[in-house]
Design a protein around this motif. Structure first.
Motif, PDB file in Angstrom:
ATOM      1  N   ALA A 225       0.689  -1.282  -0.039  1.00 32.30           N
ATOM      2  CA  ALA A 225       0.331  -0.583   0.112  1.00 32.30           C
ATOM      3  C   ALA A 225       0.818   1.428   0.436  1.00 32.30           C
ATOM      4  O   ALA A 225       2.010   0.968   0.886  1.00 32.30           O
ATOM      5  N   ALA A 226       0.310   2.404  -0.988  1.00 31.01           N
ATOM      6  CA  ALA A 226       1.060   3.321  -0.718  1.00 31.01           C
ATOM      7  C   ALA A 226       0.615   4.868  -0.654  1.00 31.01           C
ATOM      8  O   ALA A 226      -1.141   4.543  -1.335  1.00 31.01           O
ATOM      9  N   ASP A 227       0.578   5.706  -0.287  1.00 29.94           N
ATOM     10  CA  ASP A 227      -0.263   7.029  -0.035  1.00 29.94           C
ATOM     11  C   ASP A 227      -0.603   7.276  -1.766  1.00 29.94           C
ATOM     12  O   ASP A 227       0.855   7.223  -2.353  1.00 29.94           O
ATOM     13  N   GLN A 228      -1.189   7.891  -2.120  1.00 29.31           N
ATOM     14  CA  GLN A 228      -1.397   8.617  -2.748  1.00 29.31           C
ATOM     15  C   GLN A 228      -0.755  10.233  -3.437  1.00 29.31           C
ATOM     16  O   GLN A 228      -1.541  10.810  -4.440  1.00 29.31           O
ATOM     17  N   SER A 229      -0.487  10.802  -1.841  1.00 30.24           N
ATOM     18  CA  SER A 229      -0.116  12.349  -2.433  1.00 30.24           C
ATOM     19  C   SER A 229       1.464  12.451  -3.279  1.00 30.24           C
ATOM     20  O   SER A 229       2.296  12.212  -3.027  1.00 30.24           O
ATOM     21  N   ASN A 230       1.384  14.069  -3.653  1.00 35.44           N
ATOM     22  CA  ASN A 230       2.267  14.563  -4.436  1.00 35.44           C
ATOM     23  C   ASN A 230       1.920  16.450  -4.267  1.00 35.44           C
ATOM     24  O   ASN A 230       1.743  16.532  -4.089  1.00 35.44           O
ATOM     25  N   GLY A 231       3.411  16.172  -3.285  1.00 35.53           N
ATOM     26  CA  GLY A 231       3.554  17.155  -2.582  1.00 35.53           C
ATOM     27  C   GLY A 231       5.130  17.379  -2.915  1.00 35.53           C
ATOM     28  O   GLY A 231       5.768  16.916  -3.068  1.00 35.53           O
TER      29      GLY A 231
ATOM     30  N   GLN B  61      -1.062  16.687  -6.296  1.00 34.08           N
ATOM     31  CA  GLN B  61      -2.694  15.895  -6.856  1.00 34.08           C
ATOM     32  C   GLN B  61      -2.655  14.911  -5.485  1.00 34.08           C
ATOM     33  O   GLN B  61      -2.033  14.681  -4.472  1.00 34.08           O
ATOM     34  N   THR B  62      -3.866  14.020  -5.869  1.00 34.34           N
ATOM     35  CA  THR B  62      -4.195  12.704  -4.320  1.00 34.34           C
ATOM     36  C   THR B  62      -4.593  11.670  -5.123  1.00 34.34           C
ATOM     37  O   THR B  62      -5.413  10.925  -4.496  1.00 34.34           O
ATOM     38  N   ASN B  63      -3.881  11.520  -6.254  1.00 35.11           N
ATOM     39  CA  ASN B  63      -4.569  10.407  -6.875  1.00 35.11           C
ATOM     40  C   ASN B  63      -3.111  10.043  -7.445  1.00 35.11           C
ATOM     41  O   ASN B  63      -2.882   9.227  -8.567  1.00 35.11           O
ATOM     42  N   LEU B  64      -1.959  10.158  -7.613  1.00 36.67           N
ATOM     43  CA  LEU B  64      -0.220   9.164  -7.848  1.00 36.67           C
ATOM     44  C   LEU B  64      -0.076   8.047  -7.296  1.00 36.67           C
ATOM     45  O   LEU B  64      -0.794   7.562  -6.289  1.00 36.67           O
ATOM     46  N   ASP B  65       0.350   7.272  -8.157  1.00 43.48           N
ATOM     47  CA  ASP B  65      -0.194   5.772  -7.859  1.00 43.48           C
ATOM     48  C   ASP B  65       1.362   5.670  -7.566  1.00 43.48           C
ATOM     49  O   ASP B  65       2.028   5.835  -8.776  1.00 43.48           O
TER      50      ASP B  65
ATOM     51  N   ASN C  83      -5.623   9.449   0.643  1.00 44.53           N
ATOM     52  CA  ASN C  83      -5.933   8.505  -0.177  1.00 44.53           C
ATOM     53  C   ASN C  83      -4.090   7.260  -0.331  1.00 44.53           C
ATOM     54  O   ASN C  83      -3.590   8.231  -0.447  1.00 44.53           O
ATOM     55  N   PHE C  84      -5.260   6.624  -0.046  1.00 43.29           N
ATOM     56  CA  PHE C  84      -3.975   5.353  -0.569  1.00 43.29           C
ATOM     57  C   PHE C  84      -4.797   4.228  -1.557  1.00 43.29           C
ATOM     58  O   PHE C  84      -5.642   4.155  -2.104  1.00 43.29           O
ATOM     59  N   ILE C  85      -3.038   3.663  -2.093  1.00 40.10           N
ATOM     60  CA  ILE C  85      -3.933   2.699  -3.555  1.00 40.10           C
ATOM     61  C   ILE C  85      -3.389   1.643  -2.114  1.00 40.10           C
ATOM     62  O   ILE C  85      -2.375   1.355  -1.944  1.00 40.10           O
ATOM     63  N   ILE C  86      -4.067  -0.026  -2.570  1.00 41.62           N
ATOM     64  CA  ILE C  86      -3.288  -0.804  -2.018  1.00 41.62           C
ATOM     65  C   ILE C  86      -3.763  -1.783  -3.485  1.00 41.62           C
ATOM     66  O   ILE C  86      -4.239  -2.245  -4.391  1.00 41.62           O
ATOM     67  N   LYS C  87      -2.443  -2.416  -3.343  1.00 39.27           N
ATOM     68  CA  LYS C  87      -2.307  -4.039  -4.554  1.00 39.27           C
ATOM     69  C   LYS C  87      -1.703  -4.877  -4.123  1.00 39.27           C
ATOM     70  O   LYS C  87      -1.163  -4.845  -3.125  1.00 39.27           O
ATOM     71  N   LYS C  88      -2.151  -5.867  -4.763  1.00 38.48           N
ATOM     72  CA  LYS C  88      -1.372  -7.122  -4.322  1.00 38.48           C
ATOM     73  C   LYS C  88      -0.615  -8.125  -5.292  1.00 38.48           C
ATOM     74  O   LYS C  88      -1.274  -7.654  -7.033  1.00 38.48           O
TER      75      LYS C  88
ATOM     76  N   VAL D  12      -4.698  -4.310  -8.215  1.00 38.65           N
ATOM     77  CA  VAL D  12      -5.495  -3.477  -7.750  1.00 38.65           C
ATOM     78  C   VAL D  12      -6.446  -4.059  -6.493  1.00 38.65           C
ATOM     79  O   VAL D  12      -7.666  -4.492  -7.041  1.00 38.65           O
ATOM     80  N   ILE D  13      -6.482  -3.982  -5.337  1.00 37.11           N
ATOM     81  CA  ILE D  13      -7.616  -4.080  -4.024  1.00 37.11           C
ATOM     82  C   ILE D  13      -7.998  -2.729  -4.415  1.00 37.11           C
ATOM     83  O   ILE D  13      -9.469  -3.036  -4.426  1.00 37.11           O
ATOM     84  N   SER D  14      -7.885  -1.593  -4.151  1.00 37.46           N
ATOM     85  CA  SER D  14      -8.321   0.010  -3.974  1.00 37.46           C
ATOM     86  C   SER D  14      -7.454   0.826  -4.324  1.00 37.46           C
ATOM     87  O   SER D  14      -6.180   0.838  -3.974  1.00 37.46           O
ATOM     88  N   PHE D  15      -8.337   2.042  -4.407  1.00 35.74           N
ATOM     89  CA  PHE D  15      -7.422   2.991  -4.531  1.00 35.74           C
ATOM     90  C   PHE D  15      -8.352   4.530  -3.285  1.00 35.74           C
ATOM     91  O   PHE D  15      -9.537   4.164  -3.414  1.00 35.74           O
ATOM     92  N   GLY D  16      -7.535   5.334  -2.934  1.00 34.50           N
ATOM     93  CA  GLY D  16      -8.792   6.244  -3.076  1.00 34.50           C
ATOM     94  C   GLY D  16      -8.912   7.400  -3.788  1.00 34.50           C
ATOM     95  O   GLY D  16     -10.309   8.121  -4.316  1.00 34.50           O
ATOM     96  N   GLY D  17      -8.088   7.935  -4.663  1.00 36.98           N
ATOM     97  CA  GLY D  17      -8.351   8.485  -6.113  1.00 36.98           C
ATOM     98  C   GLY D  17      -7.608   8.094  -6.984  1.00 36.98           C
ATOM     99  O   GLY D  17      -6.331   7.176  -7.096  1.00 36.98           O
ATOM    100  N   ASP D  18      -8.241   8.063  -7.741  1.00 36.95           N
ATOM    101  CA  ASP D  18      -8.415   7.066  -9.406  1.00 36.95           C
ATOM    102  C   ASP D  18      -6.963   7.636 -10.176  1.00 36.95           C
ATOM    103  O   ASP D  18      -7.143   8.742 -10.573  1.00 36.95           O
ATOM    104  N   PRO D  19      -6.206   7.138 -10.436  1.00 35.80           N
ATOM    105  CA  PRO D  19      -4.927   7.505 -11.049  1.00 35.80           C
ATOM    106  C   PRO D  19      -4.971   7.733 -12.149  1.00 35.80           C
ATOM    107  O   PRO D  19      -4.008   7.948 -12.659  1.00 35.80           O
ATOM    108  N   ALA D  20      -5.545   7.178 -13.633  1.00 37.73           N
ATOM    109  CA  ALA D  20      -5.673   6.744 -14.344  1.00 37.73           C
ATOM    110  C   ALA D  20      -6.982   8.418 -14.841  1.00 37.73           C
ATOM    111  O   ALA D  20      -6.959   9.417 -15.778  1.00 37.73           O
TER     112      ALA D  20
END
Length: 200
Positions: free
Chosen positions: A16-22, A29-33, A177-182, A190-198
């Motif tokens: 899992a990783a946060d999706q913030s870019n700052g 942004q808050t949807n970075l993969d 936002n966090f994106i979770i992958k397995k 991809v299991i889930s994400f807070g902000g859609d990276p697309a």
């Protein structure tokens, strides 16, 4: 200020990783993969400046693909991919260092799920669970308490979600936002994400 969390379970790995870019006082942004797919059965969660994050993940993934094409479809194991990434980090130290810290996870038929912890200095350790960034100060106790041998995918996901909840509760910096992958025998998913990276 990035957060990357990884947990091994019986038959796979969850990252899992946060999706913030700052930068500085700004959030861009808050949807970075931040979890890059390296091959069909491996992925890499990366923390660090966005420029190094993109450069390093693309460099490693493209070279892994090139190796496969140059060697009649021979695939590198997760351990080999981690050693290659570690070697590139170490070689870059005296040229132009990549300011990245990495959790690299993958699935192999023989070893099943495996997770490797790499830092920008080129050190590498095989681990059952790990975190990069300030998150490690908050989630280490959760790993100690809840990570058991032979965990199921559901158990590992529960541990990751507890870690994310702890970060949302305790960490001063907002990481909404966090994106979770397995990765398991079926590949990276991809299991889930807070902000859609697309949605850029």
């Amino acid at each position: 200020m990035d957060t990357v969390i990884g947990v091994c379970y019986e038959g796979g790995v969850i990252i899992a990783a946060d999706q913030s870019n700052g930068r500085s006082i700004l959030t861009y942004q808050t949807n970075l993969d931040k979890i890059a797919r390296l091959s069909s059965h491996s992925m890499m969660g990366v923390s660090g400046p966005n420029c190094d994050l993109v450069n390093f993940t693309e460099y490693i993934s493209k070279n892994i693909n090139l190796y496969e094409l140059s060697n009649d479809g021979t695939k590198l194991s997760t351990k080999a991919q981690a050693n290659f990434a570690r070697g590139e980090l170490a070689a870059a130290l005296r040229k132009g260092p990549f300011q990245v810290n990495v959790l690299l996870g993958g699935y192999d038929e023989k070893t099943k799920g495996s997770l490797y912890h790499l830092d920008y200095m080129g050190t590498m350790h095989k681990v059952k669970h790990g975190a990069q960034g300030y998150a490690q100060h908050f989630v280490s106790s959760i790993f100690d308490k809840d990570c058991m041998p032979n965990m199921t995918e559901e158990d590992a996901l529960n541990v990751v979600q507890k870690c994310i909840k702890e970060i949302h509760t305790r960490f001063l910096i907002s990481q909404p936002n966090f994106i979770i992958k397995k990765v398991d025998k079926n590949g990276v998913e991809v299991i889930s994400f807070g902000g859609d990276p697309a949605d850029t």
